[in-house]
Design an enzyme around this catalytic site. Structure first.
Site, mmCIF file in Angstrom:
data_model
loop_
_atom_site.group_PDB
_atom_site.id
_atom_site.type_symbol
_atom_site.label_atom_id
_atom_site.label_comp_id
_atom_site.label_asym_id
_atom_site.label_seq_id
_atom_site.Cartn_x
_atom_site.Cartn_y
_atom_site.Cartn_z
ATOM 1 N N ASP A 29 -26.344 -18.401 11.676
ATOM 2 C CA ASP A 29 -25.478 -18.083 12.807
ATOM 3 C C ASP A 29 -25.630 -19.193 13.845
ATOM 4 O O ASP A 29 -26.747 -19.594 14.165
ATOM 5 C CB ASP A 29 -25.884 -16.729 13.405
ATOM 6 C CG ASP A 29 -24.851 -16.171 14.354
ATOM 7 O OD1 ASP A 29 -24.344 -16.928 15.214
ATOM 8 O OD2 ASP A 29 -24.544 -14.979 14.256
ATOM 9 N N HIS A 94 -19.213 -9.075 8.051
ATOM 10 C CA HIS A 94 -20.422 -9.891 8.043
ATOM 11 C C HIS A 94 -21.615 -9.032 8.437
ATOM 12 O O HIS A 94 -21.510 -8.144 9.274
ATOM 13 C CB HIS A 94 -20.294 -11.113 8.944
ATOM 14 C CG HIS A 94 -19.892 -10.834 10.355
ATOM 15 N ND1 HIS A 94 -18.614 -10.432 10.708
ATOM 16 C CD2 HIS A 94 -20.596 -10.895 11.504
ATOM 17 C CE1 HIS A 94 -18.553 -10.276 12.025
ATOM 18 N NE2 HIS A 94 -19.751 -10.540 12.528
ATOM 19 N N HIS A 96 -25.345 -9.215 9.924
ATOM 20 C CA HIS A 96 -26.318 -10.014 10.663
ATOM 21 C C HIS A 96 -27.699 -9.655 10.127
ATOM 22 O O HIS A 96 -28.078 -8.476 10.099
ATOM 23 C CB HIS A 96 -26.281 -9.674 12.159
ATOM 24 C CG HIS A 96 -25.006 -10.013 12.839
ATOM 25 N ND1 HIS A 96 -24.812 -11.204 13.503
ATOM 26 C CD2 HIS A 96 -23.842 -9.324 12.968
ATOM 27 C CE1 HIS A 96 -23.598 -11.230 14.016
ATOM 28 N NE2 HIS A 96 -22.983 -10.097 13.709
#
Length: 135
Positions: A29, A94, A96
């Site tokens: 990220d 997505h 994390h």
């Protein structure tokens, strides 16, 4: 218009990948909540995770599990590894995967908006190495 994640997957925008297969990718990220923060993203562009088939969801979780093991083995020293599937930031599913010490580490308002690119590269290399070693 393709999502920013599709553009990263397709190589149009650079990404620091730690995993890639036929179903998903995992990359660093660029606004990490903590060092080692990785996104696991299906290649198919779907906005909401509940619209994915169960096999893809299971695969994303298996990859997230492998990434978390690599985060722990790579010297990031988290007390835990947190998972978030929120879906508000980018309209492309997505997950994390975030090394954390407290719940406060999962606050997006605390994201590092200017991480050192060399640090991201170094952590990505360590994670790739640990993922490769674990098979």
């Amino acid at each position: 218009m393709p999502s920013i994640f599709t553009r990263i997957i397709d190589g149009e925008i650079p990404g620091r990948f730690v995993w890639r297969d036929d179903v998903c990718v995992a990359f660093m990220d660029v606004r990490p909540l903590n060092p080692g923060h990785v996104l696991v993203v299906p290649i198919v562009e779907v906005d909401h995770w509940v619209d994915l088939d169960s096999e893809t969801i299971a695969h994303l979780m298996a990859v997230a599990h492998g990434v978390a093991a690599a985060q722990q083995a790579a010297g990031l020293a988290p007390d835990r590894v947190g998972l978030i599937v929120a879906g508000f930031e980018v309209p492309h599913v997505h997950v994390h995967v975030v090394p954390i010490s407290t719940m406060a580490d999962l606050d997006f308002a605390q994201a590092d908006t200017s991480p050192d690119p060399d640090d991201l590269d170094a952590i990505a290399a360590r994670l790739r190495e640990h993922i490769a070693q674990s098979g």
